[in-house]
Enzyme design. Structure first.
Site, mmCIF file in Angstrom:
data_model
loop_
_atom_site.group_PDB
_atom_site.id
_atom_site.type_symbol
_atom_site.label_atom_id
_atom_site.label_comp_id
_atom_site.label_asym_id
_atom_site.label_seq_id
_atom_site.Cartn_x
_atom_site.Cartn_y
_atom_site.Cartn_z
ATOM 1 N N ASP A 594 10.563 -34.891 8.708
ATOM 2 C CA ASP A 594 9.963 -36.028 8.023
ATOM 3 C C ASP A 594 9.279 -35.567 6.729
ATOM 4 O O ASP A 594 8.948 -34.387 6.559
ATOM 5 C CB ASP A 594 8.946 -36.693 8.945
ATOM 6 C CG ASP A 594 8.795 -38.185 8.686
ATOM 7 O OD1 ASP A 594 9.160 -38.633 7.581
ATOM 8 O OD2 ASP A 594 8.329 -38.895 9.589
ATOM 9 N N GLU A 597 10.291 -34.840 0.981
ATOM 10 C CA GLU A 597 10.492 -35.034 -0.460
ATOM 11 C C GLU A 597 9.954 -33.872 -1.322
ATOM 12 O O GLU A 597 10.621 -33.552 -2.311
ATOM 13 C CB GLU A 597 9.834 -36.353 -0.905
ATOM 14 C CG GLU A 597 10.472 -37.592 -0.352
ATOM 15 C CD GLU A 597 10.108 -37.840 1.107
ATOM 16 O OE1 GLU A 597 10.906 -38.496 1.805
ATOM 17 O OE2 GLU A 597 9.048 -37.368 1.556
ATOM 18 N N ASP A 670 11.152 -45.291 5.327
ATOM 19 C CA ASP A 670 10.282 -46.317 5.905
ATOM 20 C C ASP A 670 10.549 -47.683 5.277
ATOM 21 O O ASP A 670 9.715 -48.235 4.543
ATOM 22 C CB ASP A 670 8.822 -45.912 5.730
ATOM 23 C CG ASP A 670 8.497 -44.637 6.486
ATOM 24 O OD1 ASP A 670 9.187 -44.354 7.482
ATOM 25 O OD2 ASP A 670 7.574 -43.915 6.083
#
Length: 987
Positions: A594, A597, A670
């Site tokens: 998760d 980035e 998300d």
């Protein structure tokens, strides 16, 4: 040249004769002056046209041929900027282009995308001059370099232009530096055909399928993935070899709202009227003020909201008119969180919602005429004390820029890209994977159903949920444990909180014993309060700026935290060692990476993000987009070095070119549990797959949930059930089928009770997913063996049908299944297009429809429109509770008449890498439509546990004999197969 001089001499003689005849005249002096001036002028005009030709004969680039290509040095030429143009031949279909200023001291970027074992397979190639061009020819491709400008054209073997560079100019290389790293801002324009479709570029949330005339930013951000690979229906691709933030397509700067001529709602020129109301009592106006720009995109912009207004309890409207100085197609670009509605000329154009901490984006297209006013109203209901809203726009594309596709990167050593030609779009993607690596076959269990929620808070919750699936006999293979299984302060330790997970090893063992696998969330983030922080800090493995900035996360009281540096090889190894020690040794099967980035903080601006990220190999500006690639690399290489023959599976929120070689799949982040976000995922996922990166999924049901669904009334509860039903229907036809999201819980039995149509439909599509396993797993084998793409834009299979180029709500799953998700509340039918070049059968009934038509297809609550292409063979296996419950000893082959068909059934051991050594089996199935003959080919290859005997039940579907999955199928013929070739005449 001599002719021009002779003419000049002859004119001079005539002038002298005239002077002699006029010698006695008083005007002789003036006459002589006029004639001399005339002589000089004529001579100049005669000689001047040949000067460029003379210069061209001597003003040539320096050409140097080497073993793999050629370089051309343009230095001091009047017709080109100073540059060195290098063409490097990789294969007959791939040429690497590098262009940089000559003699400069900018260091090249490290190559992270291209495989270390790159194979050069080019055959003989030639180099020849042809007029003002230098032509490099391979067996399949010609790269033609202008000797005047250095611009390159790419032509196919027939001499047809595939792509052409536009001439480079002073804006191509912009000297710049950051954090001591010297580089150039890089810009390259290409001339493209306005009729081709352009795809790829990663995953973006604007609902755009064809990027002709559009702008897209290649950037890693929650819900957005930048992959610098462009794929064309003209059967070429560009791998833009750059790691920095890049704009692609129409790269002209977006304009602020104030670039329009604005009028308030009362008609005053210069602004819109913004009104802040009490959201519970909209008649109560708290403040009204003029605003010419709406720019509240980041945390640092919050101070521009009025101090006297509580944003969290406000309803904000922006009203007035806008007038453009341009005529043509405009695009409004919105960044938003909370609820937003946009009206143009009293027409509601958008109605969206996004939770405050995770701003979304969308575009509104407007066809405007210069000088004409248009009413605009934006109604915004912020969702929390910190909310985000921004509006920019793109003016119409000028005629001079039509047919242009550009790349504009923040940092690089020069223009650097790989041009890839192919016989079709799959062949081009094969070239991309030749450069960046094959996609390994995911473990077979990964193609079953996955259940997740945000989050299972205890060991008991997770195990009880798993057992409920088995009790209800809902097929499932994978349970997913989301974040915060650790103690609150101990983020990054990978230690279970033993008060909630007292026996993680026992939990994993019990799940395995009941035929579950377990994926677990792992973040590249480490809290300063974590038990492993000091170890990583002292070894120099962390980005420490975030610690010194004191920026805190949102957990509990808030903890200062930062991210480890995957660009550091020792840090990568150390991060895996921690995962191995705390998780892999406990039996964890797969990794959910998760915030890769990296997501330093969702709402800080890009400059702040760059200041935090300090890669070991260079500046954050140069390598910003490559963090997820190196993060996945460390886990893949770490697990394979620890356990060489157990397949790695990584699910990651961010992704870069080449990441497929590290057994990585992406999910779309998300997104919100709303109909508009479900629809946007279709183009997002298909374009991601057409970026050469084959494994993609999303949160079926959406992640972010409106509060109205937390304690719903009857109407909202039924909408929630319908939304999830439609999302499950869609998700069943993705490479990975996974349900996930915030509360309410996402298990089918928590969405609707048994007997409800929502429950029945979810059960149906989960079951169908398992029956399709022979089809789906064969597509996975094809992806590895032949660089196939499972999730396919319609243009991949129908490039001659331009009508499909921009379709953003349909796709093909494999070669045969046309998937048409339903994305509107209450819909019982939907409009869809059946591509021409094939006929189409309704999957459920077998009813036949001709291609090349728009159809209003039935879409009852429990079914999504699904069609099968003529000339298809679809193998359906037995009903299963989990993927390895039993081997596919009985397979039903649906054979769809109307065209010849071929399908390769692929099988292997399912969990290891023995297939890399050739231990797998294939059976080629072919159907000849003219003779109605089906051939089941001889079984090729072998592996441990391979079936030596099985039964094929054949269902022959023709327009005159419709049969489908929901009709009692009439088996045409049953054959026993022992591995030898069988020919069957179908009737």
């Amino acid at each position: 040249m001599l002719t021009y001089l002779s003419l000049g001499i002859h004119l001079a003689r005539l002038i002298l004769i005239s002077i002699t005849n006029c010698i006695n005249q008083l005007s002789v002096l003036l006459f002589m002056m006029k004639m001399i001036f005339l002589f000089v002028a004529i001579l100049f005009l005669l000689i001047c046209p040949v000067m460029p030709t003379m210069a061209a004969q001597v003003d040539q680039p320096q050409i140097t041929r080497n073993a793999t290509g050629v370089s051309l040095l343009f230095d001091g030429m009047a017709t080109a900027i100073d540059q060195e143009v290098v063409l490097d031949v990789i294969t007959d279909q791939i040429i690497h282009v590098i262009v940089k200023p000559p003699g400069k001291s900018v260091a090249p970027s490290e190559s992270l995308v291209i495989v270390d074992t790159l194979r050069r397979t080019a055959g003989p190639w030639t180099l020849e001059k042809a007029g003002d061009y230098l032509q490099l020819k391979t067996a399949a491709l010609t790269a033609r370099v202008s000797l005047l400008s250095g611009a390159i054209d790419f032509l196919d073997e027939k001499g047809q232009t595939l792509l052409a560079e536009r001439r480079r100019d002073a804006t191509t290389f912009e000297p710049c530096a950051y954090d001591g790293d010297v580089f150039y801002g890089i810009r390259q324009h290409f001339a493209v055909s306005e009729t081709e479709g352009l795809y790829g570029l990663g995953q973006h949330q604007n609902g755009v399928m064809n990027y002709q005339g559009r702008q897209v930013t290649l950037l890693q951000y929650n819900t957005t993935i930048g992959v610098p690979f462009l794929l064309s229906t003209n059967h070429y691709g560009i791998l833009w070899h750059n790691y920095s933030i890049t704009k692609a397509g129409d790269i002209r700067p977006l304009l602020p709202l104030s670039a329009f001529r604005l009028y308030s709602k009362e008609g005053q020129r210069g602004w819109l009227t913004s009104t802040y109301r009490d959201k519970n009592h909209p008649e109560t106006i708290r403040l009204s003020r003029p605003e010419s720009d709406i720019t509240y995109r980041y945390l640092t912009d919050q101070s521009r909201f009025p101090d006297s207004v509580d944003l969290a309890s406000s309803l904000v409207t922006y009203e007035g008119q806008l007038e453009s100085p341009y005529t043509g197609l405009h695009r409004l670009h919105f960044t938003y969180s909370g609820y937003i509605k946009v009206w143009i000329d009293d027409q509601l154009r958008e109605d969206r919602w996004r939770e405050s901490w995770n701003a979304g984006s969308f575009e509104v297209a407007l066809d405007l005429e210069a000088g004409h006013r248009h009413d605009i109203r934006i109604e915004w209901l912020p969702d929390g004390g910190q909310s985000y809203l921004g509006v920019e726009w793109q003016r119409p594309i000028p005629d001079t820029d039509t047919g242009t596709f550009s790349f504009d990167s923040e940092a690089g050593a020069g223009v650097d890209y790989y041009f890839i030609a192919g016989s079709d779009m799959d062949d081009v993607i094969g070239g991309y994977r030749h450069l960046t690596g094959r996609a390994p076959i995911m473990p077979r269990w990964a193609f079953g159903f996955w259940q997740s929620r945000e989050r299972y808070k205890t060991q008991k919750e997770l195990e009880d949920t798993a057992m409920e699936f088995r009790k209800r006999q809902i097929p499932i293979d994978n349970m997913v444990q989301d974040w915060s299984y650790w103690r609150e302060h101990d983020w990054g330790s990978h230690d279970f909180d033993t008060t909630r997970f007292p026996d993680p090893e026992g939990m994993v063992d019990r799940l395995h014993n009941n035929h579950f696998h377990l994926m677990i969330s792992v973040w590249p983030k480490i809290n300063e309060a974590s038990s492993v922080y000091t170890r990583f800090r002292d070894k120099g493995w962390l980005y420490l700026r975030n610690i010194y900035d004191g920026r805190k996360d949102w957990i509990g009281p808030g903890y200062t935290s930062t991210f480890y540096d995957p660009f550091n090889a020792q840090a990568r190894a150390g991060f895996w060692d921690l995962m191995n020690e705390k998780l892999y040794r406990k039996g964890i099967d797969a990794w959910w990476m998760d915030a890769s980035e990296p997501d330093i903080h969702s709402n800080i601006n890009l400059e702040a993000r760059k200041s935090v990220m300090q890669p070991a190999i260079g500046s954050s500006v140069r390598y910003y987009n490559a963090f997820p690639l190196e993060n996945a690399r460390g886990i893949y290489e770490g697990q394979r070095s620890t356990d060489a023959n157990s397949r790695v599976f990584i699910l990651t929120r961010s992704y870069f070119a080449g990441q497929q070689r590290y057994a990585a799949a992406a999910w779309s982040g998300d997104i919100s549990s709303r109909w508009h976000d479900m629809k946007d995922q279709i183009a997002a996922g298909v374009n991601f797959s057409m970026s050469g990166t084959p494994y993609w999924t999303m949160d079926a049901g959406g992640f972010l949930v409106e509060r109205r669904f937390h304690n719903p009334n009857t109407e909202d509860r039924e909408e929630w059930r319908e939304l999830n039903t439609r999302w499950y229907q869609y998700g069943a036809f993705l490479p990975i089928f996974r349900a996930h999201g915030q509360f309410p819980f996402r298990e089918p039995f928590n969405i609707a009770p048994e007997g409800h149509p929502a429950y029945s439909s979810m059960r149906y599509y989960i079951g169908l997913r398992y029956r399709l396993l022979p089809y789906t797993y064969s597509l996975a084998g094809n992806t590895y063996l032949h660089d196939y793409t499972m999730l396919r834009g319609l243009a991949m299979d129908f490039p001659q049908d331009a009508q499909v180029f921009a379709i953003n709500d349909q796709f093909l799953f494999g070669p045969s299944l046309l998937v048409n998700p339903v994305t509107q509340l209450g819909a019982t039918s939907r409009k869809l297009y059946l591509p021409r070049g094939a006929g189409w059968y309704d999957f459920y009934s077998g009813a036949y429809h001709r291609g090349g038509q728009t159809l209003e297809a039935a879409a009852p609550y429990e079914r999504m429109p699904l069609f099968v292409r003529t000339g298809s063979i679809i193998p359906l296996g037995p009903e299963l509770q989990y993927t390895d419950e039993k081997p596919a000893k009985e397979i039903t082959l649906f054979v769809y008449a109307g065209a010849d068909a071929s399908f390769e059934l692929y099988e292997d051991e399912g969990t290891n890498y023995n297939y890399e050594e050739g231990k797998f089996g294939t059976i080629t199935l072919t159907y000849h439509d003219k003779t109605s003959e089906l051939r089941i080919g001889a079984q090729r290859g072998s592996f441990e546990g391979m079936l030596t005997r099985r039964r094929f039940d054949i269902v022959y579907v023709r327009p005159e004999t419709p049969q489908g999955a929901d009709t009692p199928a009439r088996v045409t013929q049953t054959v026993t197969y022992t591995g030898k070739e069988i020919h069957i005449k179908l009737k």
